[in-house]
Design a protein around this motif. Structure first.
Motif, short mmCIF file in Angstrom:
data_model
loop_
_atom_site.label_atom_id
_atom_site.label_comp_id
_atom_site.label_asym_id
_atom_site.label_seq_id
_atom_site.Cartn_x
_atom_site.Cartn_y
_atom_site.Cartn_z
N PRO A 130 0.73 -1.20 -0.08
CA PRO A 130 -0.04 0.00 -0.07
C PRO A 130 0.78 1.39 0.04
CG PRO A 130 -0.18 -0.98 2.30
CD PRO A 130 0.82 -1.88 1.17
N THR A 131 2.10 1.28 0.49
CA THR A 131 2.89 2.56 0.50
C THR A 131 3.27 3.38 -0.66
OG1 THR A 131 3.37 1.84 2.93
CG2 THR A 131 4.40 3.80 1.92
N ALA A 132 3.75 2.36 -1.57
CA ALA A 132 4.38 3.03 -2.82
C ALA A 132 3.21 3.41 -3.78
CB ALA A 132 5.39 2.33 -3.43
N VAL A 133 3.28 4.56 -4.21
CA VAL A 133 2.15 5.19 -4.90
C VAL A 133 2.20 4.76 -6.49
CG1 VAL A 133 3.54 7.26 -5.78
CG2 VAL A 133 0.77 7.44 -5.49
N HIS A 134 3.29 4.07 -6.65
CA HIS A 134 3.45 3.70 -8.08
C HIS A 134 2.75 2.34 -8.55
CE1 HIS A 134 7.00 5.65 -6.36
NE2 HIS A 134 7.01 6.39 -7.65
N LEU A 135 2.43 1.43 -7.64
CA LEU A 135 1.74 0.52 -7.87
C LEU A 135 0.45 0.55 -8.22
CD1 LEU A 135 1.91 -2.87 -8.19
CD2 LEU A 135 1.29 -2.85 -5.55
N SER A 136 -0.45 1.15 -7.41
CA SER A 136 -1.74 1.60 -7.86
C SER A 136 -1.93 2.25 -9.16
CB SER A 136 -2.68 1.96 -6.61
OG SER A 136 -2.01 3.26 -6.10
N GLN A 137 -0.78 3.22 -9.21
CA GLN A 137 -0.83 4.26 -10.36
C GLN A 137 -0.81 3.32 -11.52
OE1 GLN A 137 2.39 6.87 -10.39
NE2 GLN A 137 1.38 8.22 -9.32
N ALA A 138 -0.03 2.27 -11.65
CA ALA A 138 0.49 1.66 -12.79
C ALA A 138 -0.81 0.84 -13.31
CB ALA A 138 1.61 0.84 -12.62
N VAL A 139 -1.18 0.23 -12.15
CA VAL A 139 -2.44 -0.68 -12.55
C VAL A 139 -3.37 0.05 -12.93
CG1 VAL A 139 -4.15 -2.12 -11.63
CG2 VAL A 139 -1.74 -2.27 -10.79
N GLN A 140 -3.79 1.15 -12.52
CA GLN A 140 -5.08 2.14 -13.28
C GLN A 140 -4.79 2.53 -14.53
OE1 GLN A 140 -5.57 5.66 -10.95
NE2 GLN A 140 -6.30 4.65 -9.05
N LYS A 141 -3.54 2.89 -14.77
CA LYS A 141 -3.11 3.46 -16.23
C LYS A 141 -3.15 2.28 -17.10
CE LYS A 141 -0.53 7.44 -15.44
NZ LYS A 141 0.84 8.13 -15.49
N VAL A 142 -2.75 1.20 -16.88
CA VAL A 142 -2.91 -0.10 -17.60
C VAL A 142 -4.62 -0.32 -17.88
CG1 VAL A 142 -2.43 -2.52 -18.08
CG2 VAL A 142 -0.56 -0.98 -17.40
N MET A 143 -5.27 -0.41 -16.75
CA MET A 143 -6.54 -0.76 -16.97
C MET A 143 -7.53 0.24 -17.66
SD MET A 143 -6.86 -3.99 -15.72
CE MET A 143 -8.65 -4.05 -15.73
N LYS A 144 -6.94 1.43 -17.76
CA LYS A 144 -7.68 2.61 -18.28
C LYS A 144 -7.74 2.26 -20.00
CE LYS A 144 -8.02 7.29 -17.37
NZ LYS A 144 -7.11 8.54 -17.04
N GLN A 145 -6.64 1.64 -20.35
CA GLN A 145 -6.76 1.42 -22.01
C GLN A 145 -7.62 0.27 -22.34
OE1 GLN A 145 -4.80 3.43 -23.79
NE2 GLN A 145 -4.30 4.40 -21.73
N LYS A 146 -8.44 0.54 -23.29
CA LYS A 146 -9.30 -0.37 -23.90
C LYS A 146 -8.84 -1.68 -24.25
CE LYS A 146 -13.33 2.32 -23.44
NZ LYS A 146 -12.57 3.53 -22.79
N SER A 147 -8.10 -1.56 -25.29
CA SER A 147 -7.81 -2.74 -26.16
C SER A 147 -6.29 -3.15 -25.38
CB SER A 147 -7.31 -2.65 -27.59
OG SER A 147 -6.17 -1.73 -27.46
N PRO A 148 -6.12 -4.76 -25.40
CA PRO A 148 -4.97 -5.47 -24.89
C PRO A 148 -3.65 -4.75 -25.37
CG PRO A 148 -6.64 -7.06 -25.61
CD PRO A 148 -7.34 -5.77 -26.21
N SER A 149 -3.53 -4.53 -26.77
CA SER A 149 -2.51 -3.88 -27.42
C SER A 149 -2.26 -2.62 -26.58
CB SER A 149 -2.46 -3.78 -28.84
OG SER A 149 -3.36 -3.35 -29.34
N ALA A 150 -3.19 -1.79 -26.50
CA ALA A 150 -3.17 -0.41 -25.95
C ALA A 150 -2.73 -0.43 -24.51
CB ALA A 150 -4.22 0.12 -26.04
N LYS A 151 -3.09 -1.52 -23.90
CA LYS A 151 -2.65 -1.89 -22.36
C LYS A 151 -1.25 -2.37 -22.48
CE LYS A 151 -6.63 -3.89 -20.06
NZ LYS A 151 -7.86 -3.20 -20.65
N LEU A 152 -0.77 -3.03 -23.25
CA LEU A 152 0.48 -3.42 -23.53
C LEU A 152 1.81 -2.22 -23.88
CD1 LEU A 152 2.02 -6.22 -23.44
CD2 LEU A 152 1.77 -6.60 -25.56
N ASN A 153 0.94 -1.22 -24.70
CA ASN A 153 1.67 -0.20 -25.22
C ASN A 153 1.98 0.80 -23.70
OD1 ASN A 153 2.19 -0.91 -27.65
ND2 ASN A 153 0.33 0.37 -28.33
N GLN A 154 0.81 0.90 -23.13
CA GLN A 154 0.95 1.61 -21.97
C GLN A 154 2.00 1.15 -20.90
OE1 GLN A 154 -1.16 4.78 -20.40
NE2 GLN A 154 1.05 4.53 -19.57
N ALA A 155 1.95 -0.04 -20.65
CA ALA A 155 3.07 -0.69 -19.86
C ALA A 155 4.34 -0.45 -20.36
CB ALA A 155 2.58 -2.25 -19.54
#
Ligand code: MRU
Length: 320
Positions: free
Chosen positions: A88-113
């Motif tokens: 829970p402490t590092a902000v980066h984990l939930s931030q990254a998950v949120q950013k990837v999940m915001k992308q609609k298509s699987p390839s957009a998710k991969l590009n975001q990651a």
């Protein structure tokens, strides 16, 4: 096929993700394959992969890769939720998950990651350059926990600044705190610095005031897991002690962290969630009773004890 490789992981976007198991270091260098988000959730909880920036980047990879390989998966949202709660402490984990999940298509998710990885790598390089004027030949530099290639997608945060000074041919000596209870300093930082032949000495956490009183240490460089808007900074438990001691000896205390560590939701450090870990991590042969053990993994250093916070954009807190 594109392969992304660092000291800490190997990632082939449409194929596999291998993580260096950091719990085995420095005795053994072994990679573990990550098959799905459940698997990386367990690896993050067990600190097989760790460091604020790196858990964000590798969580993003795992989630996006799973979505790409299983485009019909119905459980992605719940897997993502579990993953974002792993630490829970590092902000980066939930931030990254949120950013990837915001992308609609699987390839957009991969590009975001992949974009998250690239951003972090670039931010490390910029922070190291921004910190250049703060380190001089002859400096003894104290560092805490591990903030290098094993904690980020690049050369590191605080350790990146130190490595930059060494590359710039400044004569420095690094004092590495062992960082109890899990010894990220003695197991990981000391190993990383020795690999790069950067002059360093390993010390126990309780030796710092003594060494400062002997004028062996001129600067302290640490990383951060979450920074509140006012500059209060959460980092590995024991960072606060170091800041208090540095203040006593009037030694500059620098925090190096990418700007995405600053959490606009936390006005002050009081709102930062502190991870509590299992007592068994600190009970040992000498502790007769295995209960009533307190094991917070992070603490919050108040901003007035911090000389500067260095991000890739410049200084966030700037004193002196
Ligand atoms: O529990 P850890 O090993 O993940 O703690 C790591 C730290 O406290 C680092 O100083 C921090 O993540 C900043 S470096 C990216």
């Amino acid at each position: 096929m594109q392969v992304i490789k660092t000291l800490a992981f190997k990632f082939r976007p449409a194929k596999d993700l291998l993580l260096l198991d950091q719990t085995l270091l420095p005795k053994k260098k072994a990679f573990i394959p990550i098959e799905n988000p459940k698997h990386i959730t367990r690896a993050i909880k067990a600190l097989k992969v760790r460091g604020a920036n790196l858990i964000g980047v590798t969580a993003g990879f795992s989630l996006a890769q799973y979505a790409f390989k299983n485009p019909k998966a119905k459980n992605l949202k719940s897997l993502a939720k579990q993953l974002s709660l792993a630490r829970p402490t590092a902000v980066h984990l939930s931030q990254a998950v949120q950013k990837v999940m915001k992308q609609k298509s699987p390839s957009a998710k991969l590009n975001q990651a992949i974009a998250l990885y690239e951003e972090d790598k670039k931010a490390c390089e910029s922070m190291a350059k921004k910190a250049r004027p703060l380190i001089k030949t002859g400096d003894g530099i104290l560092t805490y926990c591990n903030t290098g290639c094993l904690a980020t997608a690049g050369i590191g945060t605080a350790l990146g600044a130190i490595k930059q000074a060494f590359q710039d041919k400044k004569q420095i000596h690094v004092f590495v705190c062992e960082t109890r209870p899990l010894n990220q300093g003695s197991r990981l930082t000391f190993w990383e610095l020795n690999q790069e032949k950067i002059p360093c000495s390993l010390i126990c956490d309780n030796m710092t005031a003594h060494l400062m009183s002997q004028k062996k240490i001129q600067k302290v460089f640490v990383g951060a897991d979450r920074i509140s808007k006012n500059g209060d900074t959460a980092n590995k438990i024991g960072t606060y002690n170091l800041a208090v001691i540095s203040h006593h000896f009037k030694i500059p205390f620098y925090v190096v962290a990418p700007s995405n560590t600053i959490d606009s939701q936390s006005q002050t450090g009081q709102k930062i969630p502190i991870e509590q870990r299992a007592g068994k991590e600190i009970s040992s042969y000498w502790a007769k009773h295995k209960t009533n053990i307190i094991n917070p993994s992070f603490d919050v250093t108040p901003r007035h004890l911090i000389t500067k916070i260095i991000t890739e954009k410049g200084y966030y807190i700037d004193r002196i």
